[in-house]
Design a protein around this motif. Structure first.
Motif, PDB file in Angstrom:
ATOM      1  N   ARG A  35       0.848  -1.189   0.000  1.00 20.17           N
ATOM      2  CA  ARG A  35       0.000   0.000   0.000  1.00 20.17           C
ATOM      3  C   ARG A  35       0.880   1.233   0.000  1.00 20.17           C
ATOM      4  O   ARG A  35       2.049   1.196   0.409  1.00 20.17           O
ATOM      5  CB  ARG A  35      -0.918   0.024   1.237  1.00 20.17           C
ATOM      6  CG  ARG A  35      -1.951  -1.083   1.279  1.00 20.17           C
ATOM      7  CD  ARG A  35      -2.668  -1.070   2.618  1.00 20.17           C
ATOM      8  NE  ARG A  35      -1.718  -1.267   3.720  1.00 20.17           N
ATOM      9  CZ  ARG A  35      -1.982  -0.955   4.986  1.00 20.17           C
ATOM     10  NH1 ARG A  35      -3.154  -0.422   5.294  1.00 20.17           N
ATOM     11  NH2 ARG A  35      -1.081  -1.182   5.929  1.00 20.17           N
ATOM     12  N   SER A  36       0.286   2.322  -0.416  1.00 24.34           N
ATOM     13  CA  SER A  36       1.047   3.573  -0.480  1.00 24.34           C
ATOM     14  C   SER A  36       1.237   4.137   0.929  1.00 24.34           C
ATOM     15  O   SER A  36       0.563   3.737   1.888  1.00 24.34           O
ATOM     16  CB  SER A  36       0.308   4.589  -1.354  1.00 24.34           C
ATOM     17  OG  SER A  36      -0.985   4.855  -0.812  1.00 24.34           O
ATOM     18  N   GLY A  37       2.127   5.094   1.034  1.00 22.35           N
ATOM     19  CA  GLY A  37       2.427   5.688   2.331  1.00 22.35           C
ATOM     20  C   GLY A  37       1.246   6.413   2.940  1.00 22.35           C
ATOM     21  O   GLY A  37       1.019   6.358   4.153  1.00 22.35           O
ATOM     22  N   TRP A  38       0.476   7.124   2.106  1.00 21.50           N
ATOM     23  CA  TRP A  38      -0.650   7.876   2.660  1.00 21.50           C
ATOM     24  C   TRP A  38      -1.744   6.942   3.178  1.00 21.50           C
ATOM     25  O   TRP A  38      -2.433   7.264   4.161  1.00 21.50           O
ATOM     26  CB  TRP A  38      -1.210   8.837   1.615  1.00 21.50           C
ATOM     27  CG  TRP A  38      -1.985   8.164   0.492  1.00 21.50           C
ATOM     28  CD1 TRP A  38      -1.490   7.764  -0.698  1.00 21.50           C
ATOM     29  CD2 TRP A  38      -3.364   7.831   0.506  1.00 21.50           C
ATOM     30  NE1 TRP A  38      -2.463   7.185  -1.463  1.00 21.50           N
ATOM     31  CE2 TRP A  38      -3.650   7.226  -0.741  1.00 21.50           C
ATOM     32  CE3 TRP A  38      -4.401   7.987   1.422  1.00 21.50           C
ATOM     33  CZ2 TRP A  38      -4.915   6.767  -1.090  1.00 21.50           C
ATOM     34  CZ3 TRP A  38      -5.673   7.542   1.080  1.00 21.50           C
ATOM     35  CH2 TRP A  38      -5.913   6.935  -0.157  1.00 21.50           C
ATOM     36  N   GLN A  39      -1.891   5.763   2.557  1.00 20.42           N
ATOM     37  CA  GLN A  39      -2.872   4.802   3.052  1.00 20.42           C
ATOM     38  C   GLN A  39      -2.458   4.264   4.431  1.00 20.42           C
ATOM     39  O   GLN A  39      -3.289   4.124   5.331  1.00 20.42           O
ATOM     40  CB  GLN A  39      -3.019   3.650   2.061  1.00 20.42           C
ATOM     41  CG  GLN A  39      -3.737   4.031   0.772  1.00 20.42           C
ATOM     42  CD  GLN A  39      -3.825   2.873  -0.198  1.00 20.42           C
ATOM     43  OE1 GLN A  39      -2.904   2.046  -0.270  1.00 20.42           O
ATOM     44  NE2 GLN A  39      -4.902   2.835  -0.967  1.00 20.42           N
ATOM     45  N   GLN A  40      -1.178   3.962   4.597  1.00 17.09           N
ATOM     46  CA  GLN A  40      -0.723   3.501   5.899  1.00 17.09           C
ATOM     47  C   GLN A  40      -0.877   4.590   6.959  1.00 17.09           C
ATOM     48  O   GLN A  40      -1.282   4.314   8.099  1.00 17.09           O
ATOM     49  CB  GLN A  40       0.748   3.066   5.800  1.00 17.09           C
ATOM     50  CG  GLN A  40       0.962   1.835   4.939  1.00 17.09           C
ATOM     51  CD  GLN A  40       2.420   1.406   4.909  1.00 17.09           C
ATOM     52  OE1 GLN A  40       3.299   2.146   5.338  1.00 17.09           O
ATOM     53  NE2 GLN A  40       2.678   0.217   4.401  1.00 17.09           N
ATOM     54  N   ALA A  41      -0.565   5.832   6.601  1.00 13.42           N
ATOM     55  CA  ALA A  41      -0.703   6.934   7.558  1.00 13.42           C
ATOM     56  C   ALA A  41      -2.170   7.138   7.946  1.00 13.42           C
ATOM     57  O   ALA A  41      -2.489   7.376   9.116  1.00 13.42           O
ATOM     58  CB  ALA A  41      -0.120   8.221   6.959  1.00 13.42           C
ATOM     59  N   ALA A  42      -3.061   7.045   6.961  1.00  9.45           N
ATOM     60  CA  ALA A  42      -4.489   7.194   7.264  1.00  9.45           C
ATOM     61  C   ALA A  42      -4.968   6.067   8.183  1.00  9.45           C
ATOM     62  O   ALA A  42      -5.747   6.295   9.112  1.00  9.45           O
ATOM     63  CB  ALA A  42      -5.292   7.214   5.970  1.00  9.45           C
ATOM     64  N   GLY A  43      -4.477   4.847   7.929  1.00 10.86           N
ATOM     65  CA  GLY A  43      -4.866   3.725   8.792  1.00 10.86           C
ATOM     66  C   GLY A  43      -4.408   3.917  10.217  1.00 10.86           C
ATOM     67  O   GLY A  43      -5.156   3.672  11.179  1.00 10.86           O
ATOM     68  N   VAL A  44      -3.167   4.378  10.413  1.00 12.99           N
ATOM     69  CA  VAL A  44      -2.657   4.620  11.763  1.00 12.99           C
ATOM     70  C   VAL A  44      -3.445   5.728  12.443  1.00 12.99           C
ATOM     71  O   VAL A  44      -3.724   5.666  13.655  1.00 12.99           O
ATOM     72  CB  VAL A  44      -1.155   4.961  11.691  1.00 12.99           C
ATOM     73  CG1 VAL A  44      -0.643   5.406  13.056  1.00 12.99           C
ATOM     74  CG2 VAL A  44      -0.360   3.762  11.201  1.00 12.99           C
ATOM     75  N   ALA A  45      -3.857   6.760  11.698  1.00 11.10           N
ATOM     76  CA  ALA A  45      -4.653   7.840  12.289  1.00 11.10           C
ATOM     77  C   ALA A  45      -6.027   7.340  12.728  1.00 11.10           C
ATOM     78  O   ALA A  45      -6.524   7.700  13.797  1.00 11.10           O
ATOM     79  CB  ALA A  45      -4.795   8.984  11.280  1.00 11.10           C
ATOM     80  N   VAL A  46      -6.643   6.507  11.896  1.00  9.33           N
ATOM     81  CA  VAL A  46      -7.945   5.951  12.279  1.00  9.33           C
ATOM     82  C   VAL A  46      -7.806   5.074  13.523  1.00  9.33           C
ATOM     83  O   VAL A  46      -8.676   5.087  14.411  1.00  9.33           O
ATOM     84  CB  VAL A  46      -8.549   5.157  11.102  1.00  9.33           C
ATOM     85  CG1 VAL A  46      -9.801   4.407  11.540  1.00  9.33           C
ATOM     86  CG2 VAL A  46      -8.881   6.092   9.950  1.00  9.33           C
TER      87      VAL A  46
END
Length: 529
Positions: A35-46
């Motif tokens: 997955r892209s970096g922004w997807q991982q960052a969004a997942g960690v934020a959620v």
């Protein structure tokens, strides 16, 4: 609403870190699709938001993590968010008091996952089975464990509160027992001393009218009679202060005589009383024992109270004591006629008869007292075996009940899980065995043959998860289908690829299984010639 303390904040940060580790590392070690970096960052934020609301709004935290998992894969199962999903389900059972919000969350996740699989899934049936199994084993089971944990803690707290309440009640019961003991002593003093004082008054009255007695001694006898009567009244008033209406009105110590001896002693004191036995004479002595001891004491008390009342309120009246006994119980009747002498006193409140009525009723007997002709009659029936109070059936322990409910839920979920696993295995076996193209049939196919001719030898299904990464590049614009070369399950087998374009077979290739090389590859390559 108070802000969380340092300890709670630290626990939340640790929980978020535990959720974030698999979310950031699963892709790097090849357990998930990249997955892209922004997807991982969004997942960690959620995940951070889910941890922040997990204490006060556990259903919201679970829904956020479930939506995150469903975004990553329609089947809900993902290594990145699977641990967070299970832990949030556990916290949902531990922190939510009612089961309805959790059931609604599970139903919503199941419906959303089913809709997404139907709309975007490649092979809906296996994906739905995987999603259902994940929902069951990764969500429902942890939730049931959390509920069991919560119920255990609540029952433990309730047990400590109940122990404290029982300790307080024990202290109150001890104090009440002490008061009841004092009331019993007062009752016995009222009955025994009042009876003796009445007999003293009778003896003084007989002495007062005895022939040959001087005026001085006759006056002394009259004063003695009046003093005994006044002492009886004062005793009744004093004892009335100590008595309790709801106390068990049984004397503290047994009388040391039988009913016949009691009547004989009253007759010797000058009371005109006659004994009429109609059956056995129930003993009331201290040597009696067994279930009938209470009944015998009570009969003695009834007769003693009735004789005392007759001596006080109907002096000179003839008294008859009749007793009829059998195995079932004993009846006693004390009847006095009209008084023949002066000096009768009005009743001081009738507390003795009221106490007798309560005592007889407490053992399942019958009691009557009232006017009879020109006199008064007291009748009592006391059963030989006092009626025992019905012992209430002990209630089922709440912890046992809760444990059985949780066990039933776990058993039901396990049964559903077994059914789902069996269904998934059955679907896998059906799909794999019905997508097998026999090597001999593959060898007979010729490039350029019409599609209709080729389809006559093809199996019912083609492979749902083809090994495209091991296959050679397909012809441009061709529609390629993959078929298994063997019906073996749970192993990597070779596949046949057929590519069609413009209604004809334009290419046929053998895709070897994992580990097939050299002689294994040549075994299938001969069918391509």
């Amino acid at each position: 609403m108070e802000p969380p303390g340092p300890a709670s904040l630290a626990r939340g940060v640790l929980l978020w870190a535990a959720f974030a580790v698999p979310a950031l590392t699963a892709d790097r070690i090849g357990l998930n699709e990249p997955r892209s970096g922004w997807q991982q960052a969004a997942g960690v934020a959620v995940l951070a938001v889910a941890v922040a609301v997990s204490r006060r709004l556990p259903p919201v935290a679970f829904v956020l993590v479930a939506a995150l998992s469903m975004t990553a894969t329609p089947a809900l199962f993902t290594v990145s968010y699977g641990p967070a999903l299970g832990v949030c389900a556990l916290l949902l059972g531990l922190r939510a008091g009612q089961a309805r919000p959790a059931v609604l969350c599970f139903a919503a996740v199941g419906c959303a996952g089913t809709a997404r699989i139907v709309l975007t899934g490649v092979d809906p049936a296996p994906e739905w089975l995987v999603m259902t199994g994940t929902l069951l084993f990764g969500c429902v089971f942890p939730w049931l464990g959390g509920r069991y944990w919560r119920q255990s803690r609540e029952l433990a707290e309730a047990g400590w509160l109940r122990a404290a309440r029982l300790e307080d009640e024990a202290g109150l019961a001890e104090e009440r027992a002490r008061l009841r003991e004092r009331a019993r002593i007062a009752q016995d003093m009222h009955d025994s001393l009042g009876h003796e004082l009445s007999l003293i008054a009778l003896r003084a009255g007989a002495l007062q009218v005895a022939p040959g007695l001087g005026d001085e001694h006759r006056a002394a006898a009259a004063d003695l009679r009046a003093a005994a009567a006044d002492a009886t009244d004062r005793l009744q008033r004093i004892i009335g202060v100590l008595r309790e209406d709801d106390d068990e009105p049984v004397p503290l110590s047994p009388a040391g005589e039988t009913l016949e001896q009691l009547v004989a002693r009253a007759a010797e004191s000058g009371l005109p009383v006659r004994w009429e036995p109609g059956g056995r004479d129930p003993a009331a002595g201290p040597h009696s024992s067994g279930p009938g001891e209470v009944a015998e004491r009570l009969l003695h008390r009834v007769v003693r109270e009735a004789l005392t009342n007759a001596a006080r309120h109907a002096p000179g009246a003839p008294v008859v004591v009749a007793v009829t006994g059998c195995a079932a119980g004993t009846s006693v009747t004390v009847t006095n006629g009209r008084p023949t002498q002066d000096g009768s006193r009005p009743s001081g409140g009738g507390t003795g008869l009221l106490g007798l009525r309560a005592a007889v009723a407490s053992v399942g007997g019958e009691f009557e007292a009232g006017a009879h002709g020109e006199g008064f009659r007291v009748r009592a029936y006391v059963p030989g075996q006092p009626v025992a109070a019905r012992t209430p059936r002990p209630a089922r322990a709440p912890f046992t009940h809760a444990r059985r409910r949780v066990a039933a839920g776990l058993g039901t979920a396990a049964g559903v899980g077994v059914v789902l696993v069996g269904a998934a295995f059955g679907w896998y076996a059906y799909a794999e065995t019905h997508s097998v193209l026999e090597p001999a049939a593959y060898a007979k196919l010729r490039v350029g043959a019409p599609v209709a001719e080729v389809e006559r030898v093809l199996p019912e299904r083609d492979v749902n998860d083809p090994p495209e990464e091991r296959a050679p590049a397909p012809p441009d614009g061709a529609d390629c289908r993959y078929y298994r070369a063997s019906g073996e399950l749970f192993v990597s087998v070779a596949h046949f690829r057929l590519c069609f374009d413009a209604g004809r077979l334009v290419a046929k290739d053998v895709v070897p299984g994992v580990g097939l090389s050299g002689e294994g590859r040549e075994e299938y390559e001969e069918f391509a010639r």
